[in-house]
Design a protein around this motif. Structure first.
Motif, PDB file in Angstrom:
ATOM      1  N   GLN A  80       7.204   5.137  -7.622  1.00  0.00           N
ATOM      2  CA  GLN A  80       7.016   5.304  -9.062  1.00  0.00           C
ATOM      3  C   GLN A  80       5.529   5.284  -9.398  1.00  0.00           C
ATOM      4  N   GLN A  81       5.123   6.251 -10.229  1.00  0.00           N
ATOM      5  CA  GLN A  81       3.766   6.290 -10.762  1.00  0.00           C
ATOM      6  C   GLN A  81       3.841   6.246 -12.284  1.00  0.00           C
ATOM      7  N   HIS A 131      13.693  -0.997 -20.313  1.00  0.00           N
ATOM      8  CA  HIS A 131      12.545  -0.434 -19.598  1.00  0.00           C
ATOM      9  C   HIS A 131      12.572   1.095 -19.601  1.00  0.00           C
ATOM     10  N   ALA A 132      13.132   1.672 -20.668  1.00  0.00           N
ATOM     11  CA  ALA A 132      13.230   3.137 -20.735  1.00  0.00           C
ATOM     12  C   ALA A 132      11.861   3.793 -20.733  1.00  0.00           C
ATOM     13  N   GLU A 133      10.875   3.152 -21.396  1.00  0.00           N
ATOM     14  CA  GLU A 133       9.554   3.776 -21.478  1.00  0.00           C
ATOM     15  C   GLU A 133       8.869   3.840 -20.121  1.00  0.00           C
ATOM     16  N   GLU A 134       9.350   3.063 -19.141  1.00  0.00           N
ATOM     17  CA  GLU A 134       8.787   3.117 -17.796  1.00  0.00           C
ATOM     18  C   GLU A 134       9.686   3.912 -16.851  1.00  0.00           C
ATOM     19  N   GLN A 139      -1.487   3.106 -13.451  1.00  0.00           N
ATOM     20  CA  GLN A 139      -1.132   1.845 -12.818  1.00  0.00           C
ATOM     21  C   GLN A 139      -1.041   2.028 -11.307  1.00  0.00           C
ATOM     22  N   ALA A 140      -1.040   0.900 -10.616  1.00  0.00           N
ATOM     23  CA  ALA A 140      -0.816   0.944  -9.168  1.00  0.00           C
ATOM     24  C   ALA A 140       0.605   1.433  -8.889  1.00  0.00           C
ATOM     25  N   ASP A 141       0.757   2.224  -7.832  1.00  0.00           N
ATOM     26  CA  ASP A 141       2.074   2.763  -7.485  1.00  0.00           C
ATOM     27  C   ASP A 141       3.038   1.635  -7.130  1.00  0.00           C
ATOM     28  N   ARG A 142       4.307   1.838  -7.491  1.00  0.00           N
ATOM     29  CA  ARG A 142       5.365   0.912  -7.094  1.00  0.00           C
ATOM     30  C   ARG A 142       6.188   1.568  -5.992  1.00  0.00           C
ATOM     31  N   VAL A 143       6.520   0.792  -4.977  1.00  0.00           N
ATOM     32  CA  VAL A 143       7.313   1.309  -3.858  1.00  0.00           C
ATOM     33  C   VAL A 143       8.413   0.301  -3.540  1.00  0.00           C
ATOM     34  N   ILE A 144       9.652   0.790  -3.466  1.00  0.00           N
ATOM     35  CA  ILE A 144      10.793  -0.048  -3.102  1.00  0.00           C
ATOM     36  C   ILE A 144      11.519   0.626  -1.949  1.00  0.00           C
ATOM     37  N   SER A 145      11.773  -0.121  -0.883  1.00  0.00           N
ATOM     38  CA  SER A 145      12.492   0.406   0.275  1.00  0.00           C
ATOM     39  C   SER A 145      13.798  -0.358   0.451  1.00  0.00           C
TER      40      SER A 145
END
Length: 334
Positions: free
Chosen positions: A184-185, A319-322, A204-210
């Motif tokens: 997510q960016q 958290h719809a705006e994200e 923002q810093a990228d979010r990563v979920i594995s």
């Protein structure tokens, strides 16, 4: 013979010879005479303060009686500008008409256009949300009151399964037990809604979920549904566990009439008067159903059984705006 109290009367011999002399010495030594005007000013302030307090016209006293919602209202007029489709997974909305101007301004900016072009090339799920400014309306004059500073949040979500881009929804059976990486960016675009200019773009810093894909399970994680687009067979029960430390929900429209390969909009924002959190469908229910899970607290889960084919577009309203939204395609039973 004078009484005792006569000794302390100014002008008496005792006063002049003793007390008066002592006071005179103190005034000279401490230079208190120079402070007498200050004492007079302070005394005056104390008198005025006492009068104001007793009359109830101090600003603090008036503030206690101020009721802001008596004089202004906050119109609720969310604008859905573009619904996501299976062909173009872009969701655009604004919290009011003034905020919508921020989207128009942002989309004319070269930096924003480059961001949107890159997300399109990546086939990401894109959410563009105009969340500022908040608008208030004067109840008497009808005048709209707002800050000129607007904010547009652009979110791009894309996923990879076993190292390969995952842009088209697949059946759980095809990707079960495979490694899924969700990225997510987020960009915050600040605009001046009066001058019509973008003032700042912050990423923002990228979010990563594995995670490993599990059958009929969609994780509600840190502002992402994992996987965010998936297909199941009719008569399946899908479960959404909340594996984050924040509450989430699953809210959206289940369109039974939409074919699994439909390219048109299937809707995303439900009518609050037609929602259900039931885990089963009523055989007499309409072809379009609004679904609302209610809040799913951290560590808890919610599930829903889809007995008929269709498309379920949903989001987390918190958290719809994200960009926390997803698509579930229910294929006809074979």
């Amino acid at each position: 013979m004078p009484v005792c109290t006569d000794y302390f009367v100014p002008g008496s011999k005792f006063w002049n010879d003793n007390i008066g002399q002592i006071v005179h010495e103190i005034l000279l030594r401490k230079n208190i005479r120079g402070l007498l005007p200050l004492f007079a000013i302070v005394g005056g302030f104390l008198v005025v303060g006492a009068i104001l307090i007793s009359s109830g016209i101090l600003p603090e006293e008036r503030a206690r009686e101020f009721r802001p919602l008596t004089y202004v209202s906050m119109p609720s007029d969310m604008k859905v500008i573009q619904e996501p489709t299976l062909d173009e997974n872009v969701f655009i909305y604004a919290i009011n008409d003034v905020a919508q101007r921020g989207i128009d301004i942002a989309q004319r900016d070269a930096r924003v256009r480059q961001i949107l072009d890159e997300t399109t090339d990546r086939k990401a799920a894109v959410t563009i949300a105009a969340v500022q400014p908040t608008v208030m309306e004067d109840r008497q004059s009808g005048e709209l009151l707002y800050s000129s500073i607007g904010q547009v949040i652009i979110t791009a979500n894309w996923q990879v399964v076993d190292g390969a881009p995952y842009s088209e929804p697949k059946n759980f059976a095809e990707i079960a037990n495979k490694k899924l990486e969700s990225r997510q960016q987020i960009w915050h675009v600040l605009v001046d809604v009066d001058d019509g200019q973008v003032t700042q773009v912050v990423q923002q810093a990228d979010r990563v979920i594995s995670d490993v894909v599990k059958p009929n399970l969609v994780r509600a994680d840190v502002n992402m549904f994992v996987p965010n687009a998936i297909m199941v067979d009719a008569s399946s029960t899908v479960r959404w566990p909340n594996s984050s430390n924040l509450p989430h929900n699953v809210v959206g429209i289940f369109n039974k009439t939409a074919a699994p390969d439909a390219q048109g909009s299937t809707g995303l924002i439900p009518d609050n008067n037609n929602s259900t959190s039931s885990s089963t469908n009523d055989a007499q229910s309409p072809s379009v159903i609004a679904i609302d899970s209610g809040f799913i607290q951290p560590g808890r889960s919610w599930q829903y059984r889809f007995d008929e084919a269709g498309v379920f577009n949903y989001l987390c309203t918190i958290h719809a705006e994200e960009g926390m939204r997803g698509t579930l395609i229910i294929a006809p039973s074979s």
